[in-house]
Every structure is written in structure tokens, then in C-alpha cells.
Motif scaffolding. Structure first.
Motif, mmCIF file in Angstrom:
data_model
loop_
_atom_site.group_PDB
_atom_site.id
_atom_site.type_symbol
_atom_site.label_atom_id
_atom_site.label_comp_id
_atom_site.label_asym_id
_atom_site.label_seq_id
_atom_site.Cartn_x
_atom_site.Cartn_y
_atom_site.Cartn_z
ATOM 1 N N LEU A 1 -62.155 -20.746 -53.402
ATOM 2 C CA LEU A 1 -60.933 -20.449 -54.150
ATOM 3 C C LEU A 1 -61.346 -20.016 -55.543
ATOM 4 O O LEU A 1 -62.002 -20.786 -56.259
ATOM 5 N N MET A 2 -60.955 -18.839 -55.911
ATOM 6 C CA MET A 2 -61.396 -18.311 -57.205
ATOM 7 C C MET A 2 -60.203 -17.824 -58.019
ATOM 8 O O MET A 2 -59.112 -17.638 -57.491
ATOM 9 N N VAL B 1 -77.600 -27.680 -52.972
ATOM 10 C CA VAL B 1 -76.307 -28.252 -52.584
ATOM 11 C C VAL B 1 -75.497 -27.222 -51.794
ATOM 12 O O VAL B 1 -74.874 -27.547 -50.772
ATOM 13 N N LEU B 2 -75.517 -25.971 -52.247
ATOM 14 C CA LEU B 2 -74.762 -24.924 -51.542
ATOM 15 C C LEU B 2 -75.328 -24.681 -50.144
ATOM 16 O O LEU B 2 -74.574 -24.474 -49.181
ATOM 17 N N ALA B 3 -76.654 -24.770 -50.046
ATOM 18 C CA ALA B 3 -77.287 -24.603 -48.728
ATOM 19 C C ALA B 3 -76.860 -25.736 -47.799
ATOM 20 O O ALA B 3 -76.597 -25.522 -46.609
ATOM 21 N N LEU B 4 -76.791 -26.918 -48.369
ATOM 22 C CA LEU B 4 -76.366 -28.081 -47.576
ATOM 23 C C LEU B 4 -74.922 -27.908 -47.105
ATOM 24 O O LEU B 4 -74.600 -28.146 -45.928
ATOM 25 N N MET B 5 -74.064 -27.454 -48.003
ATOM 26 C CA MET B 5 -72.658 -27.248 -47.619
ATOM 27 C C MET B 5 -72.545 -26.166 -46.537
ATOM 28 O O MET B 5 -71.735 -26.287 -45.607
ATOM 29 N N GLU B 6 -73.375 -25.178 -46.674
ATOM 30 C CA GLU B 6 -73.356 -24.110 -45.672
ATOM 31 C C GLU B 6 -73.757 -24.647 -44.297
ATOM 32 O O GLU B 6 -73.177 -24.287 -43.269
ATOM 33 N N ARG B 7 -74.755 -25.564 -44.324
ATOM 34 C CA ARG B 7 -75.190 -26.191 -43.062
ATOM 35 C C ARG B 7 -74.058 -27.005 -42.440
ATOM 36 O O ARG B 7 -73.859 -27.013 -41.227
ATOM 37 N N LEU B 8 -73.361 -27.734 -43.302
ATOM 38 C CA LEU B 8 -72.251 -28.579 -42.804
ATOM 39 C C LEU B 8 -71.197 -27.701 -42.136
ATOM 40 O O LEU B 8 -70.598 -28.090 -41.124
ATOM 41 N N ASN B 9 -70.979 -26.525 -42.709
ATOM 42 C CA ASN B 9 -69.994 -25.599 -42.142
ATOM 43 C C ASN B 9 -70.501 -24.988 -40.842
ATOM 44 O O ASN B 9 -69.806 -24.982 -39.821
ATOM 45 N N ARG B 10 -71.743 -24.547 -40.909
ATOM 46 C CA ARG B 10 -72.280 -23.799 -39.771
ATOM 47 C C ARG B 10 -72.639 -24.714 -38.601
ATOM 48 O O ARG B 10 -72.270 -24.465 -37.459
ATOM 49 N N GLU B 11 -73.334 -25.834 -38.908
ATOM 50 C CA GLU B 11 -73.851 -26.670 -37.817
ATOM 51 C C GLU B 11 -72.863 -27.737 -37.366
ATOM 52 O O GLU B 11 -72.822 -28.085 -36.188
ATOM 53 N N LEU B 12 -72.091 -28.278 -38.326
ATOM 54 C CA LEU B 12 -71.147 -29.350 -37.950
ATOM 55 C C LEU B 12 -69.721 -28.851 -37.822
ATOM 56 O O LEU B 12 -68.820 -29.614 -37.458
ATOM 57 N N GLY B 13 -69.496 -27.593 -38.166
ATOM 58 C CA GLY B 13 -68.169 -27.001 -38.008
ATOM 59 C C GLY B 13 -67.139 -27.502 -39.000
ATOM 60 O O GLY B 13 -65.935 -27.428 -38.747
ATOM 61 N N LYS B 14 -67.598 -28.053 -40.128
ATOM 62 C CA LYS B 14 -66.646 -28.559 -41.120
ATOM 63 C C LYS B 14 -65.934 -27.390 -41.806
ATOM 64 O O LYS B 14 -66.566 -26.399 -42.182
ATOM 65 N N THR B 15 -64.623 -27.537 -41.955
ATOM 66 C CA THR B 15 -63.865 -26.562 -42.739
ATOM 67 C C THR B 15 -64.058 -26.933 -44.213
ATOM 68 O O THR B 15 -63.887 -28.099 -44.581
ATOM 69 N N ILE B 16 -64.432 -25.964 -45.011
ATOM 70 C CA ILE B 16 -64.703 -26.255 -46.429
ATOM 71 C C ILE B 16 -63.829 -25.370 -47.301
ATOM 72 O O ILE B 16 -63.751 -24.158 -47.094
ATOM 73 N N VAL B 17 -63.177 -26.001 -48.262
ATOM 74 C CA VAL B 17 -62.448 -25.237 -49.281
ATOM 75 C C VAL B 17 -63.056 -25.642 -50.623
ATOM 76 O O VAL B 17 -63.061 -26.831 -50.973
ATOM 77 N N MET B 18 -63.584 -24.669 -51.328
ATOM 78 C CA MET B 18 -64.323 -24.951 -52.556
ATOM 79 C C MET B 18 -63.713 -24.149 -53.713
ATOM 80 O O MET B 18 -63.504 -22.941 -53.604
ATOM 81 N N VAL B 19 -63.430 -24.874 -54.784
ATOM 82 C CA VAL B 19 -63.006 -24.186 -56.011
ATOM 83 C C VAL B 19 -64.251 -23.893 -56.823
ATOM 84 O O VAL B 19 -65.095 -24.778 -57.015
ATOM 85 N N THR B 20 -64.393 -22.664 -57.266
ATOM 86 C CA THR B 20 -65.557 -22.349 -58.099
ATOM 87 C C THR B 20 -65.275 -21.161 -59.020
ATOM 88 O O THR B 20 -64.446 -20.301 -58.713
ATOM 89 N N HIS B 21 -65.956 -21.186 -60.142
ATOM 90 C CA HIS B 21 -65.939 -20.045 -61.051
ATOM 91 C C HIS B 21 -67.168 -19.176 -60.839
ATOM 92 O O HIS B 21 -67.248 -18.067 -61.336
ATOM 93 N N ASP B 22 -68.127 -19.768 -60.140
ATOM 94 C CA ASP B 22 -69.465 -19.169 -60.066
ATOM 95 C C ASP B 22 -69.534 -18.171 -58.891
ATOM 96 O O ASP B 22 -69.474 -18.577 -57.727
ATOM 97 N N PRO B 23 -69.708 -16.893 -59.159
ATOM 98 C CA PRO B 23 -69.772 -15.901 -58.076
ATOM 99 C C PRO B 23 -70.921 -16.170 -57.107
ATOM 100 O O PRO B 23 -70.785 -15.929 -55.901
ATOM 101 N N LYS B 24 -72.012 -16.738 -57.644
ATOM 102 C CA LYS B 24 -73.151 -17.034 -56.746
ATOM 103 C C LYS B 24 -72.753 -18.101 -55.741
ATOM 104 O O LYS B 24 -73.094 -18.029 -54.559
ATOM 105 N N ALA B 25 -72.059 -19.119 -56.243
ATOM 106 C CA ALA B 25 -71.599 -20.204 -55.352
ATOM 107 C C ALA B 25 -70.595 -19.637 -54.341
ATOM 108 O O ALA B 25 -70.659 -19.942 -53.146
ATOM 109 N N ALA B 26 -69.687 -18.815 -54.842
ATOM 110 C CA ALA B 26 -68.654 -18.241 -53.975
ATOM 111 C C ALA B 26 -69.275 -17.383 -52.880
ATOM 112 O O ALA B 26 -68.721 -17.245 -51.776
ATOM 113 N N HIS B 27 -70.431 -16.815 -53.179
ATOM 114 C CA HIS B 27 -71.096 -15.955 -52.219
ATOM 115 C C HIS B 27 -71.560 -16.724 -50.978
ATOM 116 O O HIS B 27 -71.770 -16.136 -49.912
ATOM 117 N N HIS B 28 -71.690 -18.049 -51.102
ATOM 118 C CA HIS B 28 -72.093 -18.856 -49.946
ATOM 119 C C HIS B 28 -70.931 -19.061 -48.982
ATOM 120 O O HIS B 28 -71.139 -19.431 -47.829
#
Lengths: 240, 388
Positions: free
Chosen positions: A49-50, A193-220
Motif C-alpha cells: 500500500l503506497m 526481512v523483505l526476503a523472509l516476507m516474500e518466502r512467507l507469501n510464496r512458500e506458506l501462501g500467506k496474504t500480505i498487505v504492507m504499508v511502505t514508503h520505500d519503493p525498494k520494499a514495495a518492489h518485493h
């Protein structure tokens, strides 16, 4: 990058927002923060969410995490219409369905890593053995087994955030909400941390909604949703 | 982790603050327990069930004035009276002026009948009593006093007089046990010894202790005795034993009101201190409380946890305060019990412990509830400043 208005792909929606509005009152003055939000987020999505400050992204995150209530519209998350739940039911619902990741980690300083992660399980009715197994599993997942008896003051920022992530997933929630999860971290730890969150989404199927200002973070994330002055502006599918 | 561990760890988050508040609770509960027990002890002095049918006849002008021993004859003639015992405070000490205890010259012939409950006469043998009656330089002492000084029957106790210019050497003829410890810290010797050693006491006595047959005869007796000696050279003041003891307690002023006043001040002060401490502690944890609630802890569960912290805090402080008060009571009994016999009964009674702990827990709940309730009613988003 592929731009498309509010199309987050197929799949059963885990979050359905219909005409959501949220206003705050300062004395007699109504301050609208969100207006006419219609959105479906499919299960397994990873959304960033940006938007500029004051655009309502954190308010929207709070609403779909069930820690705030809308002033208008309906809000169905993880199969429950949140407007129909009273405060205690909403608390139980959060415990079962939502994991929180905060910018400042918000670990309890007097509890060690193991105990911090165990906290949400205390109210699930799980026995000691079951709790221990669950905590062991998630600490292994975030690669902090060897730090489990350390207190937050004995951990680095990146380790603290990984403990916070372990705490967020220990109840096996469907939805993870993260508010600027890398905002207090250096680049290297943020990337971990972003890599870990990506794993949680990809491997465990967790739906993630993240607020961020950081375009690099948003890119994940897989999709970016942009808000502007309390309304949805556009979605962006991230191609990697 | 168990709930109690979570509560304890939360409580120990600021060890210095927790120790300071526990310290003030210990001090407050200790003070209240000791003061209330003092009041209970003093009340017991003036409310002795054994003295319900005993009277004290003394000079109307005060305890330092003597009455003629001849008054005894009139008293004995009264049909309501069972026995009369002449009694004079001797005020001597044993070896060292600091080694002070209650000692009296008393009418050996009637003392056992007058104070039969205090001396546990039912447990004494006739031979023991006769031993004392036969020896004009004999004395009887309570078991606590004898134990404290290592005395046994046959030992000689030299007393140094402070009021009267004699130093009697007394032989212990009887050691008695009493239902109340305060009654075991007393020594009595033959009245004749005082009369013979102090010429000015010949035919005089400080007071008569009168035992009536029935308590209901007491008002009539008081009125008759005082009327009989009205306008004489030695006017009498006759009163119940409890009233006589009350006069001693009243010498300390309105001790009951003073103690209750101090107790109220201590309770209010500790309520304010505990309330302020808990409010500060809870305010510092605003974000943490919001995180707990975000994780699914209901407002009532968080409130319960915070209340449990407050209760545990005062529970620990209150228990230590009561424990300390018990230790202090033991020390008071040991050090002052002989000099002031009513202190031999000084104890923190279960009712006082219960009242102190109930009060402490009430303070804990009250001091915690208001800030805790406010904190748990605050919107989660307000608490989560990072998110808000």
C-alpha cells in the motif's frame, strides 16, 4: 511494470471492501480519511500500500486488520464481516486470522525471543507442549533458534524484526499486515526481512498487505496499490 | 510461559520502581498492622472478661494517696463481696533498673482467691500455695517472668525498691502459669514485708481489689462504698477493674482516635502513591497494551492482567509487611512484656492480618483499575503510534 486499475488477479478474495469510508472527528469537524474504497484482494496476494503521507494507507491497513472500524461500507476479511463482530469477537478473530508486523517491532522488552513469540498462543488454548513446538517451528523458519533465549535488547534490529515476524505467524494466520516493516532497518537487514516476507507469501501462501514508503520494499510485493487523498488511485503489478 | 510468569515479568520491568513501591507497601502495612494490634491489645486490657466481677477501691485523690487498711473490715462485711485483697505497687527492679517488671506487695491470704483465673489456681496444688503462705519472705512469679530471668522455685530474688526504701530478698515459692502471657510477667510478695520494712506504710495500702459474688452486684457496691467514705479523711473512688485499667490507657490520650487517624492517613497516602505508580507504569506501556490487543487479547483480558499485576504487587508488599509486623510483635513481647505486662499479649492477630491484607488488596485493585481501565478502553490505533 504493468499498470491496471484495481485488478489484483484471480483467486478467491480473502479481503472484500465495499464502499468503505472512514472519517475522524475533531470536535465538530469531520475529517474524511477514506472514501468509497472498493477492493478485492485474493488469497495469497502480496500487496504494497503506497501513497503520500495522509493518503489513508495506514488507516486502510488498520481497517482490514480489524483494529479500527469504518464509518461506512462493508468489510469482509477471512470470511467474516467485521462490522458484525463485537470487540471481543473481533479480538478473537484477529488472534486467529491476522499477524501484525510493526515498524518498531514492538516486542515486549521483559520477555525473551521465545516468550515474545509464544504470547499470541497463550490465548489460543494450546497446551504447553503444543506452544513450544509451534514456537520452535517458527523460530527455525526465521532462523533464530540459537537466539531464542535472548531478550530484545540483546538482539540486532534485524533479529528483532524477525522475532516479530515469528510472533506474527505463530498462530498460522491467513493475513499478515505490516506497517513500514523495514522503516527502522539498515539496507542489509531490510533486504533480509523483505526476503523472509516474500518466502512467507510464496512458500506458506500467506496474504500480505504492507504499508511502505520505500519503493525498494514495495518492489518485493506482487502488486502495489496507490492511494491519493483517501481514494484508490491505481494498482501496479510488479514484474520481476 | 505461564500467566503468572508473564505477570511477574511485567511487574519486574522496572525493578527499582517495583522495589520502591513494595517497600512503601511493606512500611505502610507494617505500620497499620502494628498500630491496629496495639489498639487491640489496649482494648483487651480494658475489656478483660475475668474482671467482670472485680472492683478496685482507691483513694479519691489519686493512686499515690493511701487508704487505711482498716477499710478492709467494712468491705468484708458487705454481703455481695466474696473476698478483698490489699495491693500495693512496689515498683522494684531486679539487678538492673532496666530490668523492670510489675511487682506488688499483696495480701497473701486472699490473692489466690481474688485473682484465681490469672494465677491458674485450678492447676496449683494446696502444698504449693502453702509453701508461699508459710514463708513471709516468699514470693510468687509468673512463668514468663521466671523463664526470662532463669528463675526456679527456691531461688532468691533480691529486689531494689524505687518507691519504698527497702530491698527485700525474696525466695520464689511458686511459679504459676496463666492463660494470658501478660499475667505471667508479675511478681507478688507478702504485704507484711512492706508494712514491716516501711513504717509509714503501717496500716495503709494503695488499693483494695474486691471480688464480688456476681457482676450484677457491682453498681450497688460502688455506690455504697463511696457513699460510706464520703466526706471522710480518706474518701474512696471505687470502680470496676476495667474502668481502672482504662484510666491508665487514657493517660496516653485518646489513643484510639490517634491510631485510627494515623491508619487513615497511611491508607490514603499509600493509595495515592500506589495509584500514581500504577498509572505511570501503565501509561509507559500504552503501545505494548495496544500490541497485546492487536494480537487478539481482549480488553477485559488485558485489564485482568494489569489488575493481577497490581494485586500481586500489593500481595507481596502486604505479606512482607505483615511478616515484619509479626517479627516486631515478637520483639515487643520479649523486650517490653515484662516492664509493661499488657505488651506480653501484643500479637498480630489473624483478624488484623486479614484486615490488613484485604485493605492492601483493595488498594491494589483500586489503584490499578482506574488507569488500567482507561488504557484498555483506548482505541488500539491510538496506542499503536507507529501505525497511527
Amino acid at each position: 511494470m504493468n499498470t491496471d486499475r484495481f485488478d489484483l488477479g484471480g483467486g478467491e478474495p480473502i479481503i472484500t471492501l465495499r464502499d468503505i469510508a472512514k472519517s475522524y472527528w475533531r470536535e465538530e469537524l469531520e475529517i474524511p480519511v477514506l472514501q468509497g474504497i472498493d477492493l478485492e484482494i485474493p488469497a495469497g496476494a502480496y500487496i504494497a500500500l503506497m501513497g503520500p503521507s495522509g493518503s489513508g494507507k495506514t488507516t486502510l491497513l488498520n481497517l482490514l486488520a480489524g483494529i479500527d472500524r469504518p464509518t461506512g461500507g462493508s468489510l469482509e476479511v477471512c470470511g467474516h464481516e467485521l462490522n458484525d463482530l463485537d470487540d471481543d469477537q473481533l479480538a478473537a478473530w484477529r488472534n486467529a486470522h491476522v499477524g501484525f508486523i510493526f515498524q518498531n517491532y514492538n516486542l515486549v522488552p521483559v520477555l525473551n525471543a521465545f516468550e515474545n513469540v509464544e504470547l499470541p498462543l497463550l490465548i489460543t488454548g494450546a497446551g504447553r507442549g503444543e506452544r513450544r513446538d509451534r514456537v520452535d517451528q517458527v523460530l527455525q523458519l526465521v532462523n533464530l533458534t540459537d537466539q531464542m533465549f535472548n531478550y530484545p535488547r540483546q538482539l540486532s534490529g534485524g533479529q528483532e524484526q524477525r522475532v516479530a515476524i515469528a510472533r506474527a505467524i505463530v498462530t498460522d494466520p491467513d493475513l499478515l499486515v505490516a506497517d513500514e516493516p523495514t522503516g527502522a532497518l539498515d539496507a542489509k537487514n531490510a533486504e533480509e526481512v523483505l526476503a523472509l516476507m516474500e518466502r512467507l507469501n510464496r512458500e506458506l501462501g500467506k496474504t500480505i498487505v504492507m504499508v511502505t514508503h520505500d519503493p525498494k520494499a514495495a518492489h518485493h510485493a506482487r502488486h502495489q496499490i496507490h492511494l491519493e487523498k483517501g481514494v484508490l488511485d491505481r494498482t501496479v503489478e510488479v514484474n520481476r | 510461559m505461564r500467566w503468572l510468569a508473564l505477570i511477574w515479568k511485567s511487574l519486574m520491568r522496572s525493578k527499582r520502581r517495583t522495589l520502591l513501591i513494595v517497600g512503601s507497601l511493606v512500611l505502610s502495612v507494617f505500620t497499620v498492622a502494628v498500630l491496629q494490634s496495639l489498639l487491640t491489645t489496649l482494648n483487651a486490657v480494658t475489656d478483660n472478661p475475668n474482671s467482670s466481677n472485680r472492683l478496685v477501691v482507691r483513694h479519691k485523690s489519686g493512686l499515690t494517696q493511701m487508704l487505711p487498711r482498716a477499710y478492709e473490715a467494712f468491705l468484708r462485711q458487705q454481703p455481695e463481696i466474696e473476698t478483698v485483697c490489699a495491693l500495693q505497687w512496689f515498683g522494684g527492679y531486679y539487678q538492673d533498673p532496666r530490668n523492670f517488671f510489675a511487682n506488688f506487695a499483696s495480701d497473701e491470704a486472699t490473692i489466690f482467691q481474688t485473682f484465681r483465673e490469672e494465677f491458674g489456681v485450678a492447676n496449683l496444688t494446696e502444698a504449693q500455695i502453702k509453701d508461699y503462705l508459710r514463708d513471709g519472705a516468699g514470693c510468687i512469679v509468673g512463668a514468663s517472668l521466671a523463664k526470662k530471668n532463669g528463675w526456679k522455685v527456691g531461688d532468691v530474688v533480691p529486689l531494689t525498691g524505687t518507691i519504698f526504701p527497702i530491698n527485700p530478698r525474696l525466695t520464689i515459692r511458686l511459679i504459676y502459669k496463666s492463660p494470658k502471657p501478660s499475667d505471667e510477667n508479675v511478681l507478688h510478695f507478702h504485704y507484711k514485708l512492706l508494712e514491716e520494712g516501711v513504717p509509714r506504710m503501717k496500716g495503709l495500702v494503695g488499693s483494695f481489689w474486691v471480688r464480688a459474688h456476681r457482676p450484677e452486684d457491682i453498681p450497688r457496691l460502688i455506690e455504697r462504698v463511696d457513699r460510706h467514705y464520703a466526706n471522710s479523711a480518706y474518701e474512696t473512688l471505687t470502680e470496676t477493674e476495667n474502668a481502672f485499667n482504662l484510666a491508665f490507657v487514657k493517660m496516653l490520650g485518646n489513643i484510639g482516635a490517634i491510631i485510627q487517624g494515623i491508619t487513615a492517613a497511611v491508607v490514603v497516602a499509600i493509595l495515592i502513591v500506589t495509584g500514581n505508580t500504577m498509572a505511570t507504569a501503565i501509561r509507559e506501556r500504552t503501545t505494548e497494551i495496544a500490541v497485546f490487543r492487536a494480537m487478539g487479547f481482549s480488553a477485559s483480558r488485558v485489564l485482568s492482567l494489569l489488575l493481577a499485576e497490581g494485586v500481586l504487587l500489593v500481595g507481596v508488599g502486604g505479606s512482607l509487611g505483615v511478616l515484619l509486623a509479626n517479627l516486631a510483635a515478637g520483639a515487643v513481647r520479649g523486650s517490653l512484656g515484662a516492664a509493661m505486662p499488657f505488651f506480653a499479649d501484643f500479637a498480630i492477630l489473624p483478624a488484623t492480618v486479614l484486615a490488613c491484607m484485604t485493605g492492601a488488596l483493595g488498594i491494589g485493585v483500586l489503584a490499578t483499575f482506574i488507569p488500567a481501565y482507561a488504557a484498555t478502553r483506548r482505541p488500539i490505533t491510538d496506542g499503536l503510534k507507529a501505525i497511527g
